[in-house]
Design a protein around this motif. Structure first.
Motif, PDB file in Angstrom:
ATOM      1  N   THR A   6      30.300   8.666  -7.046  1.00  0.00           N
ATOM      2  CA  THR A   6      29.268   9.550  -6.496  1.00  0.00           C
ATOM      3  C   THR A   6      28.574  10.327  -7.609  1.00  0.00           C
ATOM      4  O   THR A   6      27.366  10.594  -7.534  1.00  0.00           O
ATOM      5  N   TYR A   7      29.330  10.677  -8.634  1.00  0.00           N
ATOM      6  CA  TYR A   7      28.822  11.533  -9.702  1.00  0.00           C
ATOM      7  C   TYR A   7      28.723  10.846 -11.063  1.00  0.00           C
ATOM      8  O   TYR A   7      27.885  11.236 -11.890  1.00  0.00           O
ATOM      9  N   PHE A   8      29.568   9.852 -11.303  1.00  0.00           N
ATOM     10  CA  PHE A   8      29.689   9.285 -12.647  1.00  0.00           C
ATOM     11  C   PHE A   8      29.624   7.765 -12.620  1.00  0.00           C
ATOM     12  O   PHE A   8      30.041   7.126 -11.655  1.00  0.00           O
ATOM     13  N   ASP A   9      29.131   7.201 -13.713  1.00  0.00           N
ATOM     14  CA  ASP A   9      29.205   5.766 -13.974  1.00  0.00           C
ATOM     15  C   ASP A   9      30.286   5.527 -15.015  1.00  0.00           C
ATOM     16  O   ASP A   9      30.494   6.353 -15.916  1.00  0.00           O
ATOM     17  N   GLU A  10      30.959   4.388 -14.915  1.00  0.00           N
ATOM     18  CA  GLU A  10      31.993   4.062 -15.894  1.00  0.00           C
ATOM     19  C   GLU A  10      31.357   3.478 -17.146  1.00  0.00           C
ATOM     20  O   GLU A  10      30.433   2.667 -17.081  1.00  0.00           O
ATOM     21  N   LEU A  11      31.861   3.918 -18.294  1.00  0.00           N
ATOM     22  CA  LEU A  11      31.362   3.482 -19.598  1.00  0.00           C
ATOM     23  C   LEU A  11      32.338   2.517 -20.257  1.00  0.00           C
ATOM     24  O   LEU A  11      33.543   2.557 -20.010  1.00  0.00           O
ATOM     25  N   ASN A  12      31.803   1.698 -21.132  1.00  0.00           N
ATOM     26  CA  ASN A  12      32.633   0.962 -22.075  1.00  0.00           C
ATOM     27  C   ASN A  12      32.459   1.613 -23.438  1.00  0.00           C
ATOM     28  O   ASN A  12      31.328   1.851 -23.880  1.00  0.00           O
ATOM     29  N   LEU A  34      33.678   7.985 -18.565  1.00  0.00           N
ATOM     30  CA  LEU A  34      32.683   8.254 -17.531  1.00  0.00           C
ATOM     31  C   LEU A  34      31.476   8.970 -18.126  1.00  0.00           C
ATOM     32  O   LEU A  34      31.603   9.713 -19.099  1.00  0.00           O
ATOM     33  N   LYS A  35      30.329   8.748 -17.504  1.00  0.00           N
ATOM     34  CA  LYS A  35      29.101   9.466 -17.882  1.00  0.00           C
ATOM     35  C   LYS A  35      28.369   9.846 -16.604  1.00  0.00           C
ATOM     36  O   LYS A  35      28.355   9.072 -15.634  1.00  0.00           O
ATOM     37  N   THR A  36      27.794  11.031 -16.599  1.00  0.00           N
ATOM     38  CA  THR A  36      27.037  11.454 -15.421  1.00  0.00           C
ATOM     39  C   THR A  36      25.974  10.402 -15.088  1.00  0.00           C
ATOM     40  O   THR A  36      25.381   9.794 -15.977  1.00  0.00           O
ATOM     41  N   LYS A  37      25.782  10.161 -13.809  1.00  0.00           N
ATOM     42  CA  LYS A  37      24.905   9.090 -13.363  1.00  0.00           C
ATOM     43  C   LYS A  37      23.484   9.264 -13.899  1.00  0.00           C
ATOM     44  O   LYS A  37      22.986  10.393 -14.034  1.00  0.00           O
ATOM     45  N   VAL A  38      22.857   8.144 -14.198  1.00  0.00           N
ATOM     46  CA  VAL A  38      21.496   8.154 -14.743  1.00  0.00           C
ATOM     47  C   VAL A  38      20.535   8.838 -13.772  1.00  0.00           C
ATOM     48  O   VAL A  38      19.580   9.505 -14.186  1.00  0.00           O
ATOM     49  N   THR A  39      20.833   8.690 -12.493  1.00  0.00           N
ATOM     50  CA  THR A  39      19.949   9.266 -11.469  1.00  0.00           C
ATOM     51  C   THR A  39      20.245  10.729 -11.177  1.00  0.00           C
ATOM     52  O   THR A  39      19.639  11.319 -10.277  1.00  0.00           O
ATOM     53  N   TRP A  40      21.174  11.302 -11.945  1.00  0.00           N
ATOM     54  CA  TRP A  40      21.610  12.687 -11.694  1.00  0.00           C
ATOM     55  C   TRP A  40      21.455  13.490 -12.979  1.00  0.00           C
ATOM     56  O   TRP A  40      22.014  13.127 -14.012  1.00  0.00           O
ATOM     57  N   SER A  41      20.707  14.562 -12.943  1.00  0.00           N
ATOM     58  CA  SER A  41      20.565  15.458 -14.104  1.00  0.00           C
ATOM     59  C   SER A  41      21.174  16.800 -13.715  1.00  0.00           C
ATOM     60  O   SER A  41      20.457  17.752 -13.367  1.00  0.00           O
ATOM     61  N   PRO A  42      22.492  16.897 -13.783  1.00  0.00           N
ATOM     62  CA  PRO A  42      23.172  18.060 -13.206  1.00  0.00           C
ATOM     63  C   PRO A  42      23.096  19.297 -14.082  1.00  0.00           C
ATOM     64  O   PRO A  42      23.000  19.221 -15.309  1.00  0.00           O
ATOM     65  N   THR A  43      23.174  20.444 -13.443  1.00  0.00           N
ATOM     66  CA  THR A  43      23.399  21.697 -14.144  1.00  0.00           C
ATOM     67  C   THR A  43      24.889  21.817 -14.424  1.00  0.00           C
ATOM     68  O   THR A  43      25.711  21.053 -13.898  1.00  0.00           O
ATOM     69  N   LEU A  44      25.251  22.796 -15.229  1.00  0.00           N
ATOM     70  CA  LEU A  44      26.662  23.023 -15.499  1.00  0.00           C
ATOM     71  C   LEU A  44      27.408  23.351 -14.207  1.00  0.00           C
ATOM     72  O   LEU A  44      28.500  22.815 -13.969  1.00  0.00           O
ATOM     73  N   ASP A  45      26.833  24.177 -13.365  1.00  0.00           N
ATOM     74  CA  ASP A  45      27.483  24.534 -12.106  1.00  0.00           C
ATOM     75  C   ASP A  45      27.689  23.313 -11.215  1.00  0.00           C
ATOM     76  O   ASP A  45      28.729  23.185 -10.554  1.00  0.00           O
ATOM     77  N   GLU A  46      26.733  22.419 -11.202  1.00  0.00           N
ATOM     78  CA  GLU A  46      26.880  21.208 -10.384  1.00  0.00           C
ATOM     79  C   GLU A  46      27.998  20.316 -10.913  1.00  0.00           C
ATOM     80  O   GLU A  46      28.748  19.721 -10.137  1.00  0.00           O
ATOM     81  N   CYS A  47      28.113  20.208 -12.214  1.00  0.00           N
ATOM     82  CA  CYS A  47      29.207  19.423 -12.801  1.00  0.00           C
ATOM     83  C   CYS A  47      30.559  20.036 -12.466  1.00  0.00           C
ATOM     84  O   CYS A  47      31.521  19.322 -12.157  1.00  0.00           O
TER      85      CYS A  47
END
Length: 370
Positions: A6-12, A34-47
């Motif tokens: 929902t929040y993150f994509d898996e990285l290699n 993991l990396k925050t999803k490309v479609t999501w530009s979260p604030t610190l509070d959201e993370c």
């Protein structure tokens, strides 16, 4: 239930290993990245809300366990020590109070400290945090605020994989460690020194000690605080990881030997090229561990390392009982902060280990005078 995806994509990431090579039944990447999803530009509070959600549901910790006990999380907008403290607290652990701390650390935010203030040219070899003690944190978090021009990576190593390979490649050494445990000697002076284990006795044990206390007062305060003034620790190193049921190597044997070797101090009287004393650990009964066995254990651990190449804002969460870590030298400015956390019931012992650390469980091994 909310999932990680929902929040993150898996990285290699470069150098990732497979958990089946460590003795796991499932084949997963180590570490989980993991990396925050490309479609999501979260604030610190959201993370923070996302991490709190995944932690409370247990989903994050289930995946960390399956991936060998480590996760790298990238893309969180961490800029300050306070930002990192808020993120680290989102995992829901209890802060760990350090007792007997060898490295020099400075508190910068709630439960957040500098990772190790030793000089950048000195590496730190594979170890579990407080693996030499009976008082140790269950989890570690790290975060990078500044990344150097070169070097400064943090390698991580599977403690489960190291125990598994040692049992296969050096079974006699493994059995001796299981039965005898390890004896560590730490020397704390009255002054801090410039090293990766440079804490004075005041910083290590002196929460209530004042610089102008006389020797009798210092001893009394430390004895009241810790129960003993001794800096000799006899502990098991072959132990049980309760979350997976697998055997672990939990200790500082490889880091202590690596430091001794680096300073040319692997033979008596163990005085290194820096003028300091670097005695390698011994078996719990005070007998010498062969340098050949120590060399092999360190070699296996270093060949298993996965380098965390830091980016600003990265967060790494490690199960301290399942994963070791180390540090490579660097040039330039580097700021990596650490936070230590408690969670009961994550480590256990074989009968041999119980006898080493608990006199009530059997005859405790008595260190011999070297």
């Amino acid at each position: 239930m909310t999932s990680i995806s929902t929040y993150f994509d898996e990285l290699n990431i470069p150098g990732q290993q497979r958990t089946t090579k460590f003795g796991f039944s499932e084949d997963k990447s180590f570490p989980l990245a993991l990396k925050t999803k490309v479609t999501w530009s979260p604030t610190l509070d959201e993370c923070i809300l996302a991490l709190r959600d995944l932690s409370k549901s247990g989903e994050l910790f289930t995946q960390i366990r399956k991936h060998g006990g480590a996760v790298l999380i990238r893309g969180i907008p961490i800029k300050t020590a306070d930002d990192y403290s808020r993120v680290a607290h989102a995992f829901g652990f209890d802060p760990h109070e350090e007792v007997g701390r060898p490295p020099i650390r400075t508190v910068l935010a709630p439960n957040v400290k500098t990772a190790n203030e030793g000089p950048p040219e000195l590496p730190i070899w594979p170890h579990n945090e407080y693996g030499w003690s009976t008082i140790n944190p269950a989890w570690l978090t790290f975060s990078a605020l500044k990344v150097p021009k070169s070097g400064g990576v943090t390698p991580i190593i599977s403690s489960i994989g190291l125990a598994n390979r040692l049992k296969t490649q050096l079974p006699e050494f493994y059995e001796r460690l299981l039965k005898k445990g390890v004896r560590y000697l730490y020397r704390y002076g009255r002054e801090n020194i410039v090293s990766t284990t440079g804490s004075s006795v005041f910083a290590a044990y002196g929460q209530n000690v004042k610089a102008n206390d006389d020797e009798a007062t210092i001893r009394k305060k430390i004895e009241d605080e810790d129960g003993s003034l001794s800096v000799t620790h006899v502990v098991p190193i072959i132990r049980k990881h309760t979350a997976t049921g697998l055997t672990i190597w939990f200790g500082n044997l490889t880091s202590a030997y690596g430091r001794s070797r680096h300073h040319g101090a692997t033979l008596p009287p163990y005085r290194g090229d820096d003028g300091s004393y670097h005695p390698p650990p011994e078996y719990g009964d005070g007998t010498i561990i062969a340098n050949e066995d120590l060399e092999m254990a360190l070699d296996i651990a270093e060949k298993m390392q996965v380098d965390v190449q830091w980016q600003v804002g990265d967060v790494v969460l490690l199960d301290n009982y399942a994963v070791m870590h180390s540090r490579r030298p660097w040039s330039g400015d580097r700021t990596v902060l650490a936070a230590l956390w408690d969670q009961k019931g994550r480590i256990g012992d074989f009968p041999e280990g119980t006898r080493i650390i608990d006199p009530r469980g059997g005859e405790k091994l008595k260190p011999q005078t070297p």
